[in-house]
Design a protein around this motif. Structure first.
Motif, mmCIF file in Angstrom:
data_model
loop_
_atom_site.group_PDB
_atom_site.id
_atom_site.type_symbol
_atom_site.label_atom_id
_atom_site.label_comp_id
_atom_site.label_asym_id
_atom_site.label_seq_id
_atom_site.Cartn_x
_atom_site.Cartn_y
_atom_site.Cartn_z
ATOM 1 N N GLU A 7 -4.163 -7.369 -0.960
ATOM 2 C CA GLU A 7 -2.850 -7.339 -1.576
ATOM 3 C C GLU A 7 -2.061 -8.618 -1.286
ATOM 4 O OE1 GLU A 7 -0.648 -4.665 -3.471
ATOM 5 O OE2 GLU A 7 -2.665 -5.148 -4.118
ATOM 6 N N CYS A 58 -6.958 -3.294 2.677
ATOM 7 C CA CYS A 58 -6.040 -3.281 1.527
ATOM 8 C C CYS A 58 -5.016 -4.401 1.634
ATOM 9 C CB CYS A 58 -5.291 -1.954 1.458
ATOM 10 S SG CYS A 58 -6.289 -0.529 1.088
ATOM 11 N N THR A 88 -0.622 -1.389 -9.776
ATOM 12 C CA THR A 88 -1.951 -1.633 -9.214
ATOM 13 C C THR A 88 -1.964 -1.552 -7.700
ATOM 14 O OG1 THR A 88 -1.563 -4.034 -9.191
ATOM 15 C CG2 THR A 88 -2.610 -3.104 -11.156
ATOM 16 N N VAL A 117 -7.965 4.142 -2.849
ATOM 17 C CA VAL A 117 -8.908 3.381 -2.021
ATOM 18 C C VAL A 117 -9.540 4.229 -0.927
ATOM 19 C CG1 VAL A 117 -7.755 1.194 -2.473
ATOM 20 C CG2 VAL A 117 -7.065 2.545 -0.492
ATOM 21 N N GLY A 132 -8.536 5.559 -8.837
ATOM 22 C CA GLY A 132 -8.306 4.268 -8.207
ATOM 23 C C GLY A 132 -7.869 4.297 -6.758
ATOM 24 N N PRO A 180 -2.598 -0.378 -4.096
ATOM 25 C CA PRO A 180 -3.600 0.563 -3.594
ATOM 26 C C PRO A 180 -2.953 1.799 -2.976
ATOM 27 C CG PRO A 180 -3.491 -1.384 -2.188
ATOM 28 C CD PRO A 180 -2.657 -1.668 -3.392
ATOM 29 N N CYS A 209 0.851 -1.188 0.000
ATOM 30 C CA CYS A 209 0.000 0.000 0.000
ATOM 31 C C CYS A 209 0.886 1.237 0.000
ATOM 32 C CB CYS A 209 -0.910 0.003 1.228
ATOM 33 S SG CYS A 209 -2.088 1.379 1.284
#
Length: 220
Positions: free
Chosen positions: A125, A121, A78, A102, A100, A80, A53
């Motif tokens: 993940e 997250c 990708t 979060v 995108g 978060p 993250c």
């Protein structure tokens, strides 16, 4: 960089150090960066593969949080992103979320709230990261198979029995059985179905296995 990590990007040294300390005390591996530029320098070789993250300050000198988010998205990342800001302008929040992000939390952020947001997250993940690792391992194994073994595996993944594979390929049943025995040794599995189940349980569905086989091509 490899593995899951929480990247804290904030130009305020006290906030940055406080967040890293909070995260580490909660069991999260974390690393702080004083600017978007220093973060990009550190992850330049692995932007698309980052996992974990990013806790990202909105307002920073140089590249701001939204600009850094764009860089990550453009690189195919990708991971978060959870924004923190002391301003909280609604237009910026909408831009970040539409791109995108979060979440978008106001400073000073409540530590318990931050950890709750991060936990969701992190779980997602972790599953994604493990599936990606498994895919890399599976790809390495598939590359070790001969073209004929990959071809037979492709049929077996569709549930086609040995005798039918023999007819399709114009080979003897004994030849198919010999190839299948060798490929099972390389897969380290008692059966193709056993290997297939293990992959599915690890987050790698049969459809993806078929795609990986196709990407390697089949020698006849």
């Amino acid at each position: 960089m490899s593995g899951l990590l929480v990247y804290v990007v904030d130009d305020d040294a006290d906030v940055r150090k406080g967040l890293v300390s909070l995260l580490e005390s909660a069991g999260y591996p974390a690393q702080g960066f004083a600017s978007a530029e220093s973060f990009l320098d550190a992850v330049a070789e692995s932007m698309a593969a980052l996992a974990g993250c990013v806790i990202l300050d909105l307002r920073m000198p140089g590249l701001d949080g939204l600009a850094l988010q764009r860089r990550l998205v453009e690189a195919g990342g990708t991971i978060p992103i959870l924004f923190l800001t002391g301003h909280g302008e609604l237009p910026d929040a909408l831009v970040a979320l539409r791109a995108g992000a979060v979440d978008f939390l106001l400073k000073p952020v409540d530590g318990r709230l931050l950890l709750r947001r991060l936990d969701a997250c992190w779980q997602a993940e972790t599953a994604r990261f493990q599936a990606r690792q498994l895919q890399e391992q599976v790809l390495c194994v598939l590359q070790r198979l001969t073209g004929r073994e990959r071809e037979i595996l492709g049929f077996a993944l569709q549930g086609i029995r040995n005798w039918a594979i023999a007819e399709i390929l114009g080979l003897s049943l004994r030849t198919i059985e010999a190839h299948r025995s060798r490929l099972l040794l390389k897969l380290d599995a008692a059966s193709v179905q056993d290997w297939q189940r293990r992959c599915e349980q690890g987050g790698l569905p049969t459809a993806r296995l078929v795609e990986l086989l196709a990407s390697l091509g089949v020698a006849t």
